[in-house]
Write a protein that holds these residues in place. Structure first.
Motif, PDB file in Angstrom:
ATOM      1  N   ASN A   1     -62.478  43.669  22.571  1.00 17.97           N
ATOM      2  CA  ASN A   1     -62.404  43.197  21.187  1.00 17.97           C
ATOM      3  C   ASN A   1     -63.791  43.074  20.542  1.00 17.97           C
ATOM      4  N   PHE A   2     -64.785  43.677  21.189  1.00 18.83           N
ATOM      5  CA  PHE A   2     -66.166  43.688  20.679  1.00 18.83           C
ATOM      6  C   PHE A   2     -66.681  42.274  20.381  1.00 18.83           C
ATOM      7  N   LEU A   3     -66.421  41.378  21.313  1.00 14.45           N
ATOM      8  CA  LEU A   3     -66.804  39.977  21.156  1.00 14.45           C
ATOM      9  C   LEU A   3     -67.710  39.573  22.313  1.00 14.45           C
ATOM     10  N   THR A   4     -68.903  39.127  22.001  1.00 15.05           N
ATOM     11  CA  THR A   4     -69.814  38.647  23.044  1.00 15.05           C
ATOM     12  C   THR A   4     -69.491  37.193  23.356  1.00 15.05           C
ATOM     13  N   PRO A   5     -69.913  36.696  24.503  1.00 13.44           N
ATOM     14  CA  PRO A   5     -69.703  35.271  24.800  1.00 13.44           C
ATOM     15  C   PRO A   5     -70.327  34.359  23.732  1.00 13.44           C
ATOM     16  N   ALA A   6     -71.505  34.722  23.240  1.00 13.85           N
ATOM     17  CA  ALA A   6     -72.154  33.908  22.202  1.00 13.85           C
ATOM     18  C   ALA A   6     -71.326  33.910  20.917  1.00 13.85           C
ATOM     19  N   ASP A   7     -70.808  35.089  20.534  1.00 13.66           N
ATOM     20  CA  ASP A   7     -69.957  35.172  19.341  1.00 13.66           C
ATOM     21  C   ASP A   7     -68.685  34.349  19.528  1.00 13.66           C
ATOM     22  N   PHE A   8     -68.135  34.398  20.732  1.00 14.68           N
ATOM     23  CA  PHE A   8     -66.927  33.642  21.047  1.00 14.68           C
ATOM     24  C   PHE A   8     -67.169  32.143  20.838  1.00 14.68           C
ATOM     25  N   VAL A   9     -68.283  31.657  21.352  1.00  9.71           N
ATOM     26  CA  VAL A   9     -68.623  30.238  21.177  1.00  9.71           C
ATOM     27  C   VAL A   9     -68.810  29.918  19.695  1.00  9.71           C
ATOM     28  N   ASP A  10     -69.523  30.786  18.977  1.00 10.76           N
ATOM     29  CA  ASP A  10     -69.717  30.567  17.535  1.00 10.76           C
ATOM     30  C   ASP A  10     -68.381  30.498  16.794  1.00 10.76           C
ATOM     31  N   HIS A  11     -67.461  31.394  17.135  1.00 12.56           N
ATOM     32  CA  HIS A  11     -66.144  31.398  16.485  1.00 12.56           C
ATOM     33  C   HIS A  11     -65.362  30.124  16.801  1.00 12.56           C
ATOM     34  N   ILE A  12     -65.433  29.675  18.038  1.00  8.69           N
ATOM     35  CA  ILE A  12     -64.737  28.432  18.402  1.00  8.69           C
ATOM     36  C   ILE A  12     -65.312  27.258  17.621  1.00  8.69           C
ATOM     37  N   LEU A  13     -66.634  27.158  17.570  1.00  9.35           N
ATOM     38  CA  LEU A  13     -67.267  26.035  16.869  1.00  9.35           C
ATOM     39  C   LEU A  13     -67.012  26.070  15.365  1.00  9.35           C
ATOM     40  N   GLY A  14     -66.831  27.273  14.825  1.00  9.55           N
ATOM     41  CA  GLY A  14     -66.571  27.400  13.388  1.00  9.55           C
ATOM     42  C   GLY A  14     -65.104  27.345  13.021  1.00  9.55           C
ATOM     43  N   SER A  15     -64.251  27.259  14.005  1.00  9.95           N
ATOM     44  CA  SER A  15     -62.811  27.302  13.769  1.00  9.95           C
ATOM     45  C   SER A  15     -62.256  25.906  13.499  1.00  9.95           C
ATOM     46  N   THR A  16     -61.335  25.851  12.558  1.00 12.25           N
ATOM     47  CA  THR A  16     -60.611  24.596  12.328  1.00 12.25           C
ATOM     48  C   THR A  16     -59.261  24.622  13.041  1.00 12.25           C
ATOM     49  N   GLU A  17     -58.895  25.791  13.544  1.00 11.63           N
ATOM     50  CA  GLU A  17     -57.587  25.957  14.186  1.00 11.63           C
ATOM     51  C   GLU A  17     -57.607  25.672  15.687  1.00 11.63           C
ATOM     52  N   HIS A  18     -58.760  25.721  16.291  1.00 16.32           N
ATOM     53  CA  HIS A  18     -58.846  25.597  17.746  1.00 16.32           C
ATOM     54  C   HIS A  18     -59.621  24.329  18.127  1.00 16.32           C
ATOM     55  N   GLU A  19     -59.092  23.210  17.683  1.00 17.09           N
ATOM     56  CA  GLU A  19     -59.773  21.923  17.860  1.00 17.09           C
ATOM     57  C   GLU A  19     -59.986  21.569  19.326  1.00 17.09           C
ATOM     58  N   SER A  20     -59.024  21.863  20.170  1.00 14.13           N
ATOM     59  CA  SER A  20     -59.134  21.542  21.589  1.00 14.13           C
ATOM     60  C   SER A  20     -60.296  22.294  22.234  1.00 14.13           C
ATOM     61  N   ALA A  21     -60.409  23.579  21.942  1.00 15.89           N
ATOM     62  CA  ALA A  21     -61.515  24.384  22.493  1.00 15.89           C
ATOM     63  C   ALA A  21     -62.855  23.905  21.930  1.00 15.89           C
ATOM     64  N   ARG A  22     -62.883  23.591  20.620  1.00 19.12           N
ATOM     65  CA  ARG A  22     -64.112  23.094  19.996  1.00 19.12           C
ATOM     66  C   ARG A  22     -64.539  21.767  20.625  1.00 19.12           C
ATOM     67  N   ASN A  23     -63.583  20.870  20.819  1.00 17.23           N
ATOM     68  CA  ASN A  23     -63.896  19.582  21.438  1.00 17.23           C
ATOM     69  C   ASN A  23     -64.399  19.759  22.869  1.00 17.23           C
ATOM     70  N   SER A  24     -63.831  20.709  23.571  1.00 14.50           N
ATOM     71  CA  SER A  24     -64.267  20.973  24.941  1.00 14.50           C
ATOM     72  C   SER A  24     -65.737  21.395  24.956  1.00 14.50           C
ATOM     73  N   LEU A  25     -66.120  22.269  24.025  1.00 16.01           N
ATOM     74  CA  LEU A  25     -67.525  22.700  23.948  1.00 16.01           C
ATOM     75  C   LEU A  25     -68.459  21.561  23.520  1.00 16.01           C
ATOM     76  N   THR A  26     -68.054  20.829  22.492  1.00 12.63           N
ATOM     77  CA  THR A  26     -68.953  19.794  21.965  1.00 12.63           C
ATOM     78  C   THR A  26     -69.108  18.610  22.916  1.00 12.63           C
ATOM     79  N   THR A  27     -68.045  18.257  23.626  1.00 11.26           N
ATOM     80  CA  THR A  27     -68.176  17.134  24.560  1.00 11.26           C
ATOM     81  C   THR A  27     -68.941  17.521  25.821  1.00 11.26           C
ATOM     82  N   LYS A  28     -69.032  18.817  26.065  1.00  9.01           N
ATOM     83  CA  LYS A  28     -69.772  19.307  27.240  1.00  9.01           C
ATOM     84  C   LYS A  28     -71.115  19.926  26.840  1.00  9.01           C
TER      85      LYS A  28
END
Length: 159
Positions: free
Chosen positions: A11-38
């Motif tokens: 899907n032409f997505l790098t790990p860094a882009d994946f993290v950026d998309h998660i942090l910028g997403s309002t739909e994936h709160e659980s994944a965002r919280n997992s990144l921010t709390t860690k």
């Protein structure tokens, strides 16, 4: 992990882009919280990586420098009453209430600068203690007078 990385690559997505998309997403709160709390754990892991170490170090230094610069700028605002004319300030003025006022304002307005200031002072005191009483400087032996300092010497006797 291989399947996830392969899917990202398809899907032409790098790990860094994946993290950026998660942090910028309002739909994936659980994944965002997992990144921010860690976040500390993630930064520590990157810091331990040989190829990322210098990048993470420089990033951290830049963050701290900017944060401290902002605190110093805020601390120097006229509303805090710490301005004085350095060229005409006397030792008595600096040793009197000004140092006490500076200590109180620094704790209130610039807490990170305050903690850094005392961490550096503590570091110097620990180095002196570790060196003992006599150190060779150039061709001369110099005695190092090690004395426990209290805040009173810096005008913060009542802090």
């Amino acid at each position: 992990l291989d399947n996830v990385l392969a899917c990202m690559e398809e899907n032409f997505l790098t790990p860094a882009d994946f993290v950026d998309h998660i942090l910028g997403s309002t739909e994936h709160e659980s994944a965002r919280n997992s990144l921010t709390t860690k976040a500390v754990r993630i930064c520590a892991a990157l810091y331990r990586e040989e190829h990322a170490h210098s990048h993470v170090t420089q990033w951290a230094i830049t963050i701290v420098r900017d944060m401290l610069r902002t605190e110093v700028t805020d601390l120097s605002l006229e509303k805090h009453g710490l301005r004085f004319k350095a060229t005409s300030a006397t030792v008595e003025q600096l040793e009197s209430a000004f140092m006490h006022q500076l200590a109180e304002k620094m704790q209130e307005v610039a807490p990170n600068l305050w903690h850094l200031f005392f961490a550096l002072l503590d570091s110097t005191l620990q180095q002196r203690r570790a060196m003992g009483g006599n150190v060779k400087v150039g061709n001369e032996d110099m005695d190092i007078y090690v004395e426990e300092r209290d805040l009173g010497e810096f005008g913060g006797d009542n802090i």
